[in-house]
Design a protein around this motif. Structure first.
Motif, PDB file in Angstrom:
ATOM      1  N   UNK A  28      -8.734   0.401  -4.988  1.00 58.12           N
ATOM      2  CA  UNK A  28      -8.292  -0.934  -4.554  1.00 58.12           C
ATOM      3  C   UNK A  28      -9.099  -1.457  -3.375  1.00 58.12           C
ATOM      4  N   UNK A  29      -9.938  -0.617  -2.809  1.00 57.06           N
ATOM      5  CA  UNK A  29     -10.713  -1.032  -1.658  1.00 57.06           C
ATOM      6  C   UNK A  29      -9.862  -1.349  -0.442  1.00 57.06           C
ATOM      7  N   UNK A  30      -8.747  -0.648  -0.326  1.00 61.13           N
ATOM      8  CA  UNK A  30      -7.873  -0.848   0.818  1.00 61.13           C
ATOM      9  C   UNK A  30      -6.829  -1.929   0.638  1.00 61.13           C
ATOM     10  N   UNK A  31      -6.788  -2.566  -0.505  1.00 61.21           N
ATOM     11  CA  UNK A  31      -5.802  -3.624  -0.745  1.00 61.21           C
ATOM     12  C   UNK A  31      -4.430  -3.064  -1.138  1.00 61.21           C
ATOM     13  N   UNK A  32      -4.403  -1.811  -1.546  1.00 63.42           N
ATOM     14  CA  UNK A  32      -3.161  -1.164  -1.959  1.00 63.42           C
ATOM     15  C   UNK A  32      -2.752  -0.174  -0.867  1.00 63.42           C
ATOM     16  N   UNK A  33      -1.588  -0.389  -0.295  1.00 61.58           N
ATOM     17  CA  UNK A  33      -1.084   0.473   0.768  1.00 61.58           C
ATOM     18  C   UNK A  33       0.012   1.374   0.210  1.00 61.58           C
ATOM     19  N   UNK A  34      -0.140   2.672   0.424  1.00 57.19           N
ATOM     20  CA  UNK A  34       0.875   3.602  -0.074  1.00 57.19           C
ATOM     21  C   UNK A  34       2.063   3.652   0.884  1.00 57.19           C
ATOM     22  N   UNK A  35       3.254   3.449   0.335  1.00 51.34           N
ATOM     23  CA  UNK A  35       4.488   3.588   1.102  1.00 51.34           C
ATOM     24  C   UNK A  35       5.461   4.416   0.278  1.00 51.34           C
ATOM     25  N   UNK A  36       6.453   5.002   0.946  1.00 51.36           N
ATOM     26  CA  UNK A  36       7.464   5.775   0.234  1.00 51.36           C
ATOM     27  C   UNK A  36       8.695   4.907  -0.006  1.00 51.36           C
ATOM     28  N   UNK A  37       9.535   5.353  -0.926  1.00 47.62           N
ATOM     29  CA  UNK A  37      10.725   4.566  -1.257  1.00 47.62           C
ATOM     30  C   UNK A  37      11.638   4.388  -0.054  1.00 47.62           C
ATOM     31  N   UNK A  38      11.732   5.427   0.800  1.00 48.48           N
ATOM     32  CA  UNK A  38      12.611   5.281   1.951  1.00 48.48           C
ATOM     33  C   UNK A  38      12.056   4.258   2.947  1.00 48.48           C
ATOM     34  N   UNK A  39      10.741   4.130   3.014  1.00 48.39           N
ATOM     35  CA  UNK A  39      10.137   3.089   3.864  1.00 48.39           C
ATOM     36  C   UNK A  39      10.368   1.715   3.238  1.00 48.39           C
ATOM     37  N   UNK A  40      10.169   1.630   1.932  1.00 47.98           N
ATOM     38  CA  UNK A  40      10.284   0.334   1.255  1.00 47.98           C
ATOM     39  C   UNK A  40      11.660  -0.288   1.447  1.00 47.98           C
ATOM     40  N   UNK A  41      12.717   0.498   1.270  1.00 54.37           N
ATOM     41  CA  UNK A  41      14.067  -0.073   1.331  1.00 54.37           C
ATOM     42  C   UNK A  41      14.523  -0.358   2.754  1.00 54.37           C
ATOM     43  N   UNK A  42      13.804   0.173   3.751  1.00 55.05           N
ATOM     44  CA  UNK A  42      14.179  -0.088   5.146  1.00 55.05           C
ATOM     45  C   UNK A  42      13.221  -1.051   5.837  1.00 55.05           C
TER      46      UNK A  42
END
Length: 279
Positions: A28-42
């Motif tokens: 993605x060339x840095x356009x896609x950031x990995x996050x976890x589900x617990x981060x996403x919902x908070x």
């Protein structure tokens, strides 16, 4: 620039998973950031425009959708694929050929063997003809799948699985230890492989120790894969076919892993996903 999340699970780690997650972020060339589900919902106030979901946390995905995030795949599609009883119903409604399947009814307590033996479910499974494949309706990587030879073995699976739902499938003898997978990105079959179980295992699963080889699926299989994806509302996923005389869908996966597929075929699956997401 489109902002996007790659949503994974904080508590599920596997080298194969980490490899594909790294591939997706890199392509993605840095356009896609990995996050976890617990981060996403908070951190819903930081929600992006699009999220590529590589976990089965339906509730977390629904929260993102409620905030206007385009989730690939949707919470509805993930739920339909994650429960094989729901998958069976969707494929049946769409007229897509798959093994005859009977869903075990909901039991509010763990029924004893005599109660199951007297049930219409046990009678109907017997009419499928043993052996049958008994599956935990919710499960991954070939776990919770059993080839049962008689009613006593079926009931043992039911009692041990309680309160988890179970389905019983017709056993297709021609599929013993082999199947085929098409990985779909949108309407495009980007890669395909055939898989073979090892050591007499009736399941064909590379993660479980099987082997794989590249496969060039006939047009009929590709057409059915598209229909199955449509029936389940999937944008990206895989369709597994039993190795039978005609196309017969075994399972459909909303969060399909592609490590083994990429290694087997040489296809850059991650790049195809990133391109589809518009990143």
């Amino acid at each position: 620039m489109t902002t996007a999340w790659l949503v994974t699970n904080r508590w599920l780690h596997w080298d194969k998973f980490e490899w594909q997650f790294d591939q997706l972020v890199a392509k993605s060339g840095g356009k896609l950031t990995r996050v976890t589900t617990d981060y996403a919902v908070t951190h819903l106030d930081e929600a992006p425009e699009v999220a590529f979901i590589m976990d089965k946390d339906v509730a977390a995905v629904a929260q993102l959708e409620a905030c206007g995030v385009r989730c690939v795949n949707s919470s509805t599609s993930i739920a339909l694929c994650d429960n094989k009883a729901y998958t069976h119903a969707a494929l049946t409604k769409a007229g897509i050929a798959h093994p005859r399947t009977i869903t075990a009814p909901l039991a509010y307590r763990n029924l004893d063997a005599e109660e199951w033996a007297e049930s219409e479910f046990a009678r109907a499974v017997g009419e499928l003809g043993y052996p049958v494949v008994a599956k935990h309706a919710v499960g991954s990587w070939g776990s919770g799948v059993f080839l049962v030879d008689n009613e006593d073995e079926l009931i043992e699976v039911l009692r041990e699985a309680h309160p988890s739902p179970v389905i019983a499938e017709e056993f297709v003898a021609g599929s013993r230890g082999r199947d085929a997978r098409i990985y779909m990105v949108g309407r495009t079959p980007v890669a395909a492989m055939r898989r073979f179980g090892e050591g007499g295992d009736f399941r064909a699963n590379v993660t479980g120790g099987g082997r794989a080889e590249p496969w060039d699926p006939p047009a009929e299989y590709i057409d059915i894969a598209r229909r199955a994806m449509d029936a389940l509302g999937l944008e990206i996923g895989s369709v597994d076919f039993l190795d039978a005389d005609a196309p017969l869908v075994g399972e459909v996966n909303s969060n399909a892993q592609f490590h083994s597929l990429s290694k087997t075929t040489g296809v850059d699956v991650a790049a195809a996903v990133i391109d589809y997401l518009g990143l």
